[in-house]
Design a protein around this motif. Structure first.
Motif, PDB file in Angstrom:
ATOM      1  N   ALA A  24     134.767  19.691  19.866  1.00  0.00           N
ATOM      2  CA  ALA A  24     135.429  18.644  20.644  1.00  0.00           C
ATOM      3  C   ALA A  24     134.722  18.386  21.971  1.00  0.00           C
ATOM      4  N   ILE A  25     134.255  19.451  22.621  1.00  0.00           N
ATOM      5  CA  ILE A  25     133.553  19.293  23.898  1.00  0.00           C
ATOM      6  C   ILE A  25     132.275  18.475  23.708  1.00  0.00           C
ATOM      7  N   VAL A  26     131.529  18.823  22.661  1.00  0.00           N
ATOM      8  CA  VAL A  26     130.298  18.079  22.352  1.00  0.00           C
ATOM      9  C   VAL A  26     130.634  16.640  21.976  1.00  0.00           C
ATOM     10  N   GLY A  27     131.636  16.467  21.116  1.00  0.00           N
ATOM     11  CA  GLY A  27     132.002  15.125  20.663  1.00  0.00           C
ATOM     12  C   GLY A  27     132.495  14.240  21.788  1.00  0.00           C
ATOM     13  N   ALA A  28     133.327  14.788  22.687  1.00  0.00           N
ATOM     14  CA  ALA A  28     133.887  13.985  23.776  1.00  0.00           C
ATOM     15  C   ALA A  28     132.794  13.488  24.719  1.00  0.00           C
ATOM     16  N   ARG A  29     131.813  14.314  24.985  1.00  0.00           N
ATOM     17  CA  ARG A  29     130.717  13.903  25.873  1.00  0.00           C
ATOM     18  C   ARG A  29     129.936  12.736  25.279  1.00  0.00           C
ATOM     19  N   ILE A  30     129.824  12.725  23.955  1.00  0.00           N
ATOM     20  CA  ILE A  30     129.100  11.641  23.287  1.00  0.00           C
ATOM     21  C   ILE A  30     129.960  10.383  23.208  1.00  0.00           C
ATOM     22  N   VAL A  31     131.202  10.540  22.728  1.00  0.00           N
ATOM     23  CA  VAL A  31     132.083   9.397  22.504  1.00  0.00           C
ATOM     24  C   VAL A  31     132.415   8.676  23.799  1.00  0.00           C
ATOM     25  N   SER A  32     132.642   9.422  24.898  1.00  0.00           N
ATOM     26  CA  SER A  32     133.019   8.801  26.165  1.00  0.00           C
ATOM     27  C   SER A  32     131.914   7.935  26.747  1.00  0.00           C
ATOM     28  N   ARG A  33     130.694   8.076  26.230  1.00  0.00           N
ATOM     29  CA  ARG A  33     129.559   7.301  26.730  1.00  0.00           C
ATOM     30  C   ARG A  33     129.115   6.197  25.772  1.00  0.00           C
ATOM     31  N   LEU A  34     129.788   6.071  24.633  1.00  0.00           N
ATOM     32  CA  LEU A  34     129.378   5.079  23.643  1.00  0.00           C
ATOM     33  C   LEU A  34     129.835   3.676  24.032  1.00  0.00           C
ATOM     34  N   PRO A  35     129.028   2.645  23.766  1.00  0.00           N
ATOM     35  CA  PRO A  35     129.443   1.261  23.989  1.00  0.00           C
ATOM     36  C   PRO A  35     130.611   0.904  23.080  1.00  0.00           C
ATOM     37  N   VAL A  36     131.413  -0.070  23.498  1.00  0.00           N
ATOM     38  CA  VAL A  36     132.620  -0.399  22.756  1.00  0.00           C
ATOM     39  C   VAL A  36     132.318  -0.858  21.336  1.00  0.00           C
TER      40      VAL A  36
END
Length: 287
Positions: A116-128
């Motif tokens: 989740a920590i790895v995923g959240a860092r990626i997802v929170s930076r993804l374009p809409v």
């Protein structure tokens, strides 16, 4: 061991609550009184259903998509930030109901948190638009899993007897739960896939409950910290629904206990497919 999990869970939830509400107070986002009432009802109802096994990620996405109270790029964050504390309360209530091997429980919880920590860092930076593409693919898959769970298809119909994993099966459980933790931050609920995983590995299906609830209880706060940092979540909804969500969990545990959820599950599955189509249409329109 139960006391240890209770102390750690309560400590994490208090620390996360302080962090989240400090962010909410700092930014002071205003919303209408009617919307605040909707958020309160949403928090209570969806967490009541979550405690009964329906899950909250799909239902919260449906709520925000249909009411248009959050932009699309806030949907994954809302599913984690708003429901982190109520899910932690679920874990505290169900912790000592089902017997599960300690090593299996701890290792699978830790792997889901790291994912989740790895995923959240990626997802929170993804374009809409990237998020829309991901959700357009994932949501129909979640709908299929819900229907399979409802009808006992595939692994959901398997009846194992083990309360823990060893050797290669334990390694598989750890790796897959890491992936499920990462997918959780994309808006994919962990409950049904984790239940299927436990069944496929030969465990008693009831053992999935402390594993899946514990995974979410421990992974959602650290994942949510990343989303809170990004600011991509509905702050007024988080402020209200977190509190009413706790009452929803308590109502399900102490009062409701069980309710006919077959029709509701079919409706949620249909809404998820509708949402997937709407994401595709939005992408085409923007192109």
């Amino acid at each position: 061991m139960v006391l240890f999990f209770r102390v750690v869970t309560i400590t994490i939830l208090i620390a996360y609550a302080i962090y989240m509400y400090r962010d909410i107070i700092k930014h002071k986002e205003k919303d209408s009184f009617f919307h605040m009432i909707l958020y309160g009802i949403m928090g209570f109802v969806l967490n009541l259903l979550d405690t009964l096994g329906v899950g909250s990620n799909a239902t919260q996405m449906a709520f925000f998509k249909l009411t248009k109270l959050s932009p699309d790029d806030h949907l994954p964050a809302n599913g984690n930030v708003i429901f982190a504390i109520p899910v932690g309360v679920e874990f505290l209530l169900f912790l000592d109901i089902v017997e599960v091997d300690t090593v299996t429980l701890i290792t699978m919880l830790v792997s889901s948190v790291l994912g989740a920590i790895v995923g959240a860092r990626i997802v929170s930076r993804l374009p809409v638009n990237t998020l829309r593409k991901i959700l357009a693919v994932i949501l129909p898959c979640v709908a299929v899993i819900l229907i399979c769970k409802l009808n006992g298809f595939g692994p959901f119909g398997m009846m194992g007897e083990e309360i823990g994993l060893t050797g290669g099966k334990l390694v598989i459980g750890i790796v897959v739960n890491f992936v499920l933790g990462a997918l959780m931050t994309c808006g994919v609920g962990l409950y049904a896939p984790c239940m299927a995983l436990c069944a496929l590995l030969g465990m008693n299906i009831s053992v999935a409950f402390p594993i899946m609830m514990g995974s979410c209880a421990f992974l959602m706060p650290p994942a949510s910290v990343e989303f809170v940092k990004s600011g991509k979540y509905n702050r007024p909804a988080a402020a209200i629904a977190t509190i009413t969500g706790i009452f929803g969990v308590l109502a399900a545990y102490y009062i409701v206990k069980s309710m006919p959820i077959t029709l509701l599950t079919w409706i949620v599955a249909a809404v998820l497919i509708y949402m997937s189509i709407s994401f595709v249409l939005t992408l085409k329109k923007e192109k």
